[in-house]
Structures are given as structure tokens and as C-alpha cells.
Design a protein around this motif. Sequence first.
Motif, PDB file in Angstrom:
ATOM      1  N   ASP A  55       0.811  -1.228   0.000  1.00 27.80           N
ATOM      2  CA  ASP A  55       0.000   0.000   0.000  1.00 27.80           C
ATOM      3  C   ASP A  55       0.841   1.274   0.000  1.00 27.80           C
ATOM      4  O   ASP A  55       0.325   2.354   0.171  1.00 27.80           O
ATOM      5  CB  ASP A  55      -0.953  -0.005   1.203  1.00 27.80           C
ATOM      6  CG  ASP A  55      -0.192   0.017   2.506  1.00 27.80           C
ATOM      7  OD1 ASP A  55      -0.798   0.311   3.527  1.00 27.80           O
ATOM      8  OD2 ASP A  55       1.022  -0.269   2.485  1.00 27.80           O
TER       9      ASP A  55
ATOM     10  N   ARG B  84       0.208   3.243   7.748  1.00 27.75           N
ATOM     11  CA  ARG B  84      -0.576   3.628   6.571  1.00 27.75           C
ATOM     12  C   ARG B  84      -1.688   2.613   6.310  1.00 27.75           C
ATOM     13  O   ARG B  84      -2.602   2.881   5.530  1.00 27.75           O
ATOM     14  CB  ARG B  84       0.322   3.707   5.333  1.00 27.75           C
ATOM     15  CG  ARG B  84       1.102   5.003   5.225  1.00 27.75           C
ATOM     16  CD  ARG B  84       1.949   4.990   3.952  1.00 27.75           C
ATOM     17  NE  ARG B  84       2.752   6.179   3.828  1.00 27.75           N
ATOM     18  CZ  ARG B  84       2.327   7.337   3.326  1.00 27.75           C
ATOM     19  NH1 ARG B  84       1.082   7.443   2.891  1.00 27.75           N
ATOM     20  NH2 ARG B  84       3.117   8.379   3.266  1.00 27.75           N
ATOM     21  N   GLY B  85      -1.602   1.469   6.936  1.00 21.81           N
ATOM     22  CA  GLY B  85      -2.617   0.437   6.751  1.00 21.81           C
ATOM     23  C   GLY B  85      -3.815   0.660   7.666  1.00 21.81           C
ATOM     24  O   GLY B  85      -3.993   1.744   8.235  1.00 21.81           O
TER      25      GLY B  85
ATOM     26  N   ASP C  32      -2.478 -12.409   8.338  1.00 25.93           N
ATOM     27  CA  ASP C  32      -3.001 -11.038   8.406  1.00 25.93           C
ATOM     28  C   ASP C  32      -2.522 -10.369   9.685  1.00 25.93           C
ATOM     29  O   ASP C  32      -3.030 -10.634  10.759  1.00 25.93           O
ATOM     30  CB  ASP C  32      -4.540 -11.034   8.361  1.00 25.93           C
ATOM     31  CG  ASP C  32      -5.098  -9.625   8.539  1.00 25.93           C
ATOM     32  OD1 ASP C  32      -4.347  -8.656   8.258  1.00 25.93           O
ATOM     33  OD2 ASP C  32      -6.256  -9.498   8.966  1.00 25.93           O
TER      34      ASP C  32
ATOM     35  N   SER D 292      -2.283  -6.925   9.792  1.00 23.39           N
ATOM     36  CA  SER D 292      -2.501  -5.501   9.547  1.00 23.39           C
ATOM     37  C   SER D 292      -2.959  -4.760  10.805  1.00 23.39           C
ATOM     38  O   SER D 292      -2.778  -3.558  10.908  1.00 23.39           O
ATOM     39  CB  SER D 292      -3.533  -5.310   8.434  1.00 23.39           C
ATOM     40  OG  SER D 292      -4.779  -5.827   8.851  1.00 23.39           O
TER      41      SER D 292
END
Lengths: 435, 435
Positions: B44, B87-88, B323, B325
Motif C-alpha cells: 500500500d 498507513r494500513g 493477516d 494488519s
Amino acid sequence: MGGCGKEGGGGGMAAQVGRLGVVASVAINLAALALYLRRRYFGDDAGGGRKGEEAAVAPSSGKPPVTPDSVINLDHGDPTMYEAFWRGGAGEGATIVIPGWQTMSYFSDVGSLCWFLEPGFEREVRRLHRLVGNAVTDGYHVLVGTGSTQLFQAAIYALSPPGAAAPMSVVSPAPYYSSYPAVTDYLKSGLYRWAGDAKMFDGETYIELVCSPNNPDGGVREAVLKSGAGVAVHDLAYYWPQYTPITQAAANDIMLFTVSKCTGHAGTRLGWALVKDRAVAQKMSKFIELNTIGVSKDSQLRAAKILKAITDGYERAPAAAGDDSGHLFHFARRQMVARWAALRAAVAASGIFTIPDELPGHCTFAKETVAAYPPFAWLRCEKEGVDDLEGYLREHKIITRGGGKFGADGRVVRVSMLDTDEAFAIFVGRLAAMK
Amino acid sequence: MGGCGKEGGGGGMAAQVGRLGVVASVAINLAALALYLRRRYFGDDAGGGRKGEEAAVAPSSGKPPVTPDSVINLDHGDPTMYEAFWRGGAGEGATIVIPGWQTMSYFSDVGSLCWFLEPGFEREVRRLHRLVGNAVTDGYHVLVGTGSTQLFQAAIYALSPPGAAAPMSVVSPAPYYSSYPAVTDYLKSGLYRWAGDAKMFDGETYIELVCSPNNPDGGVREAVLKSGAGVAVHDLAYYWPQYTPITQAAANDIMLFTVSKCTGHAGTRLGWALVKDRAVAQKMSKFIELNTIGVSKDSQLRAAKILKAITDGYERAPAAAGDDSGHLFHFARRQMVARWAALRAAVAASGIFTIPDELPGHCTFAKETVAAYPPFAWLRCEKEGVDDLEGYLREHKIITRGGGKFGADGRVVRVSMLDTDEAFAIFVGRLAAMK
């Protein structure tokens, strides 16, 4: 203002703290005090609704609210008076949003002399000085510090040669800011040491701290010592239009400023220095690198927005009589005028106190002749037997800072004029009642 | 990790920097390096769109982007690696909004020992330690500082008696963090002075700095000196699950932490201390009052939200394979695993370097046995004639910090493992090519 300091004539400490008079101006009377006590609360400060709150972690609100029985703490110059301005229309433009990923690096501008200085903050500092006209910035390096306290230490570090036989002497004419001796000496540095009242000092090599307008007494000052080997650091924290007429753009070698006393954001802990000499600026920057590896970027981003909101406010529309909601210096001056009027009325009502005379001057920013309204009152007690005024006021639940800490005598204290309206109103009410 | 420090066996400096080996694990090979070089950019991090930008005054972005020909600066431990995480998805919860009128006072909690500590920040500090289990907080005072650098100075100030005949000796076993001597001595304090390698020290009275995991070499450490009159300060900046197995809740007298190395927010300049003794905590608080009159509230508010986002992420859902994030420590560990694999592959490809062995341990936070992945690589060159590795790497446009600054020899350097993915990829590419 004034009545103190070498530029006023005298010179010795007796002259410094003398020539104070009870002012009996027709404009300043008990009616003003009564009026002030009635309108203790600003219009939009309704207490409950902290609008705009989006932080899931609640911020602190500083000192607890006061009641008529409270201890009133006017020891620090805590500038909470300004909160009312920032809760008004101008506050919108000063709101900052910082996404989680922003400004994570230590660096702001890796190739710059002050590599931790946010370029946007530097830009707004220069822009504000151009608006106000209180300091020359062309040809100066801008440095940022964790408040001007850190920059003061950076300056004396930079000006003290590392290999000298004896520590550099640091002096300032009494009454001097009480933090100067404490901050100079707390680490017992071999580089510099506090050497007291500049007027008593007779060495050739020294750093003179020039605070103007002066903390604690508001005097407008220039360096008193004249030696080729001496250097001066100008602490201009209070050289803003709400406190004193702006009479010229200062252009000293090292000038220190702070957001705390300009905009009221003491909790942001942000100051800046304007420094002429590149090598001195580099050493000051090195101090801040060693001391704290730079300065909070969050505070720099916020301060940039705050300074921008001020300058934008003046550029959008000139200050208009009766509406200073977008004009910080006009708002703050109005508060200071009201507070000094209330204080003079209380002093007159009591009869046992004196404060410095009110001295006017032409302000190039306001474009009119205005009086000075210092951020601290240098309050003297003339009553027989009160030799410890700090202790005497404490008995009345008023916390102030005694003259001894400023190199003066115990019959005088420094009182913050920048606290909340509520606290200040209770203070003047109690003062007026003391006989 | 490891291979260094007293706990590894040796003791003398030769042992400290010895026992390094080229690792030939099957899992770590040139294929890993090639893979790493291909996926140089995080998903991203598309470069252009800094989403969520609302600041009218543009913030800095730290160091400029790198190109294959750039000088790669891995001197500082600039933790920009973490930007991709923030930023995620997790970054949303870490966004802070500060209205113009907020937290203007110097004070956060006027009656508190640490009167400038935001209560919300303290709450999130305690909450995060409970989640991670890396330090005991019950019965400890929490102090906030402008980075742990300021808290380190506060600690040695607090532990040095003001009236002592000679300055207190400050020691740490080599290799020690290069800032310890510089920050101890820059003001030539009469209170304390740097006395070098703890293993060479034979006085009775001292402050021992215990950095664990150790900067620069990642070693897990305990105090090496044992004297009734000696005291220890534990610098636990890197005692987080992405760098080392959490083997116990630390319960030392003074423990220092920093947001920089936990979450990656170095620009926020915020650290905290856990202090057992009330009088020591008071003196540390006094140091920060004298040094900077408290600590940026904007940074405290922001850091509180950031720590809260981390803890909330783990409380909302347990970490799931594939995952991470919403799970900072898992995200960061994955990066560290990949970077150390790439570094080991580059070292193997080159053939002229060695790095410390990889040592596993059971992590009570991850609930599994994991290896340590230190935030710095302690890189040694075995090539004939390379006695100044820092200079040798500089010829290859790689800036590192030479062993001499850490009390070690010039054939070893410290390399930051926390820079951007792009910079790190170029670094390992160049390293692999050196023969």
C-alpha cells in the motif's frame, strides 16, 4: 510598565524596585474592578461542552477549576487566559489532524543545519515576525527547541568554549528571571556557571541574559555590560504587541521566542531562536541533538498551524474595533488592558500595595501609542511588618513567587497576569480586601 | 542475536566481539535475498497519495527517497520501516485531532508527582505493558520524557548526590550505546561523568547502564557489576516482541522505554520511565522541569492514541496467520524476519562479513519459541586490510556507525535494520556484491 531596569535611569537594585507608585488615573477605578468581577466568564466558555473533541484518549485540562475558596496559583506564568480566544472562531483554523503514519522519522530536513526543524514551522515563524515587525529574520538561522528554556541552555552551551580554564560566567541584571540561575547551575556544568546580578559583575568574559520586556518586572532592557569579550543572549519571549509597544524590529545576535507566551500554548513546549552566526547555530543545534535528539514534530506541526492561523487572521481582514475574534494580539491586549485596570483598582482599594507605573510608547504594529501591559505584575507591599510578601499572600491562599528568587527583596512578588479569568478575578477580589 | 555480552560467557572485549559465525541455515539463502529485492515496495505504499492529509502546513517526510545510486544512511536507528503499518488499517485509529484550544496549560495533573504527564498517556503505557508482559507496572511511578534520551539524563541526575566529593561514575559494558558517553559528558557536569567499559571498572560507587537487548549488538544483558553502593538504570528501548523473545516481565528499579523503537514514531520524541522509588521519580521529574518545563502534550496525546491503537488491535482479535494488519508486533516481526534473512543471505553471498548468531527463546507474548531479530546488525568484516569498516562501507555509499564509538574496534559497525524497505534493499544488494 517600566519603572525598573537600567534604561529607566537608576541602576542599583534599590532603583530597580523603586519609583513605583499607586496610580490614580480616572480611567482606573473601583468601578472597573466591580465590572471585571461581574463578567468573570468569557462568553463562549460555558464549561461543559468541549466541542470538537475527537480524541479517544481524553486530554488533561490543566489546573482544576477554581472556586471563591480555592488556592489561586499565580506562581507560574501559565497562559490559560488565551484559551477563550482559541475556543472562538480563530480556533477552527488552528485544529491539527495528524495521521498515524506521519512524521515518523527523526529527521525533518536531513541536509539542514537544524535537521529536526519542520520546514512548515520555520516558514510560519518568519511570516509571523514579518507581520508583527518585532524581529528581523532575513539573514538569521531559525532553530526550534523544546520551549525557550531548552534554547537558553543551547545558547549558553554554544557560547561557552569547551576548553576554557574556568566556567563561563552567566549574568543578568536583577531582578532577573528566577529560572536563569536554577537552569544554569542544576547540572554543575564545567562549561558555565551562574554569576548573579550583571550590575555587580566586573569580569571581562561573560554571557549576559537580556530579557526584554523583563520577567519579572516588565522593564524594557538592553545589555548593561559592555566588554569586547562579553556576549548577550536576548530572551524576547514577551516582545509581542499584547504586552508592550513594538518599537523596532530586534536584530540581536541570538534572540529567543516561545509559543507559550505569544499564543498561550505552553503545553506544546515549543520555542524558537533566531541566530545570526552559523557556527553558534550549529552548536545550539548540536546541544538539542544531545539533549533530546530533536524536538517533537507533533508540536512543530501544531505550532505551525497556530502561527498560521494568527497571521492568516490579520491578512484576511484588518483588526476592527469591537471584534477581535480573529486577531490574537488585539484580543490578548484587550484582556491585558482589562486585567491591569482591575489590578490597579484593587491596589488602589487596598492601599497597602504598589505596582510599576504604566508607561506608553508608539507601537509600529498597532500603529498607535499604547501602554505596556506586562504578563507579570511586580507587586510590592508597603505595609509595616510584611517582609515576606510571598508568605503573606499565601496566608490569603494566593501563590506567587517571592522577590528573593529574582535577586530582589522579600517585600515584592511576581504575579502571573495570564491565568484564567476566573482565577484572576478571585485574585484581584482578595487583593482589594487586604488592608 | 547474541554472541556478545557477559551472559554469552566470555567477558573481555575480545570475547564480546568474537564468536561470530557465518550462518548457513538452509532457510537463509540467496533465493531469500532475490525475493526480498523483488518486493522492495510494500503493497500500500504507492508513493504519491499521502491520504488523510489535512494539515495546511505540510509536514516533512524525513529523509528523501532513495535511488539505486543513493547514499544509504543507516547510521541512526531511524524506524521508518513502521510507516507501512501505520498507513494500513490500524493507522485510522491512531489519527489524532487536536483543537486549537486544547491542553494549553503547562500542567497535566497539578497535584501529581509528574505534573506534566498526561493521564491518558500513563493509562495507555500501563495497558500496553499488561498486554505485552515485558515489564511490571504495578507499584511503579510512570514518568514521561522527551525521548528516552532525556529520561536517561534525568536518571543519572537523580542518582548522583549533589554534594559528593567527586562526580558519580557512569559505566556500561562494551560494546555500549554510543550516545551514553556523549550524553553523559557534553555538559562536563560535576554530578556525573562517563567512566567507560563497566568490565574494566573497579570502583564501589557507580551507575551502570544496562541496555537489553543491547544497542549495538542485540545481546540480552543483566547488570555485570555487583556492589552495594552501585545502582543500575535499565534501558529497555528494544525489549519488545518484534526484536526479542519476551521471557519475563522486567521489574528493575528504573526502566526506560521509548515510542521510537516500540511503534516507530521517532519524530514524536516521547519516552517513558517506570520508577520504583518515589524520591528518585521526584528527582527525575525535577530534572525534566528544569531541562524543558515538562514534555510536549501534543506528543503525549498522539502517543496515547498510538499505544491505544496497538492494544485495541490485539484486544479486538487475536493475531491470525497471514493477516497482521492490525497487530503491530506481528507486522514488525515479519519485517524483521525478512530483513534478517536478506542480510544473512547477503553476508553469505559476500563472504567477507560476519554477524551474530541467531538465538531462539520462548516468548511469553507470542506463546512460541522465536528467534531474536535485533534492530541493529553488528556487522564485522573479516577481509584482510579492512581496519576501518565504517570508512570502507562509506566508499560504497553506505553510512554506518563504527565500532570505536561503542567501545569496540574498527572492524565492526552498527547498521540500522529499521530504515525504509527501499533503503534496506539497496543496502543488502550492495553488501552481497562486496568481495
